[in-house]
Design an enzyme around this catalytic site. Structure first.
Site, PDB file in Angstrom:
ATOM      1  CG  ASP A 144      -1.852   1.177   1.261  1.00  0.00           C
ATOM      2  OD1 ASP A 144      -2.215   1.683   0.180  1.00  0.00           O
ATOM      3  OD2 ASP A 144      -2.230   1.602   2.371  1.00  0.00           O
ATOM      4  CD  GLU A 171      -5.256   0.705  -2.314  1.00  0.00           C
ATOM      5  OE1 GLU A 171      -6.225   0.057  -1.900  1.00  0.00           O
ATOM      6  OE2 GLU A 171      -4.716   1.630  -1.674  1.00  0.00           O
ATOM      7  CG  ASP A 220      -0.655   3.267   5.803  1.00  0.00           C
ATOM      8  OD1 ASP A 220      -1.164   3.764   4.789  1.00  0.00           O
ATOM      9  OD2 ASP A 220      -0.509   3.879   6.872  1.00  0.00           O
TER      10      ASP A 220
END
Length: 174
Positions: free
Chosen positions: A16, A76, A148
């Site tokens: 992430d 992502e 995260d």
């Protein structure tokens, strides 16, 4: 005589990306079975110039790859917000997050945030609390210290789920 297929677990790194905190999560996937390996975050000092923060993300992720030896990675996708400069900086962190596993010869998949949420929670607009609750069910041994890191585990789970479907389609020539 039929051929016997020996299936082996595959280790997946979910990332992430972010300039302040880049989350990472590692899971082993064996068919529908997921096993938590590790998670954490790379947190460059806010006082560092942009280039040095990107270097810190690079070095931190390189250490994760060396320590956990994943076979594939997933990152992502960046969403575009109203602040163009912030979106560009996030894109730079995402570029580093994709570069590091690629430099180690890994396949790097990309997933939209809504697909990650839909895969893990069942709803594309789930909030972080819902993701963390589902992680406790899917990976009971996981204890991410940051949102995260939790998101990175969700990205790894998404890749584990969707890579199987992609492989089945490839096998039938679709």
């Amino acid at each position: 005589m039929t051929a016997v297929s020996i299936r082996r677990p595959i280790r997946i790194l979910g990332i992430d990306p972010g300039l302040r905190r880049t989350g990472w999560g590692v899971v082993d996937s064996d068919g529908n079975r997921l096993v938590y390996v590790a998670c954490g975050s790379v947190e460059p000092r806010d006082t560092l110039p942009l280039a040095e923060r990107l270097l810190a993300i690079h070095d931190g992720l390189a250490k994760v790859l060396a320590a956990h030896a994943p076979a594939e990675a997933a990152v992502e996708q960046t969403f575009v917000n109203k602040d163009g400069a912030a979106t560009l900086k996030l894109g730079q962190a995402r570029g580093v997050a994709m570069l590091v596993p690629a430099m180690h010869g890994l396949l790097v998949a990309e997933y939209a945030p809504n697909l990650v949420k839909k895969t893990v929670v069942g709803a594309g607009h789930a909030d972080k609390t819902q993701i963390q609750m589902m992680l406790k069910i899917l990976l009971p041994k996981a204890d991410p210290k940051t949102a995260d890191a939790a998101d990175a585990l969700a990205i790894a789970i998404t890749h584990a789920h969707h890579r199987g479907a992609a492989q089945r389609l490839k096998a039938v020539g679709a």
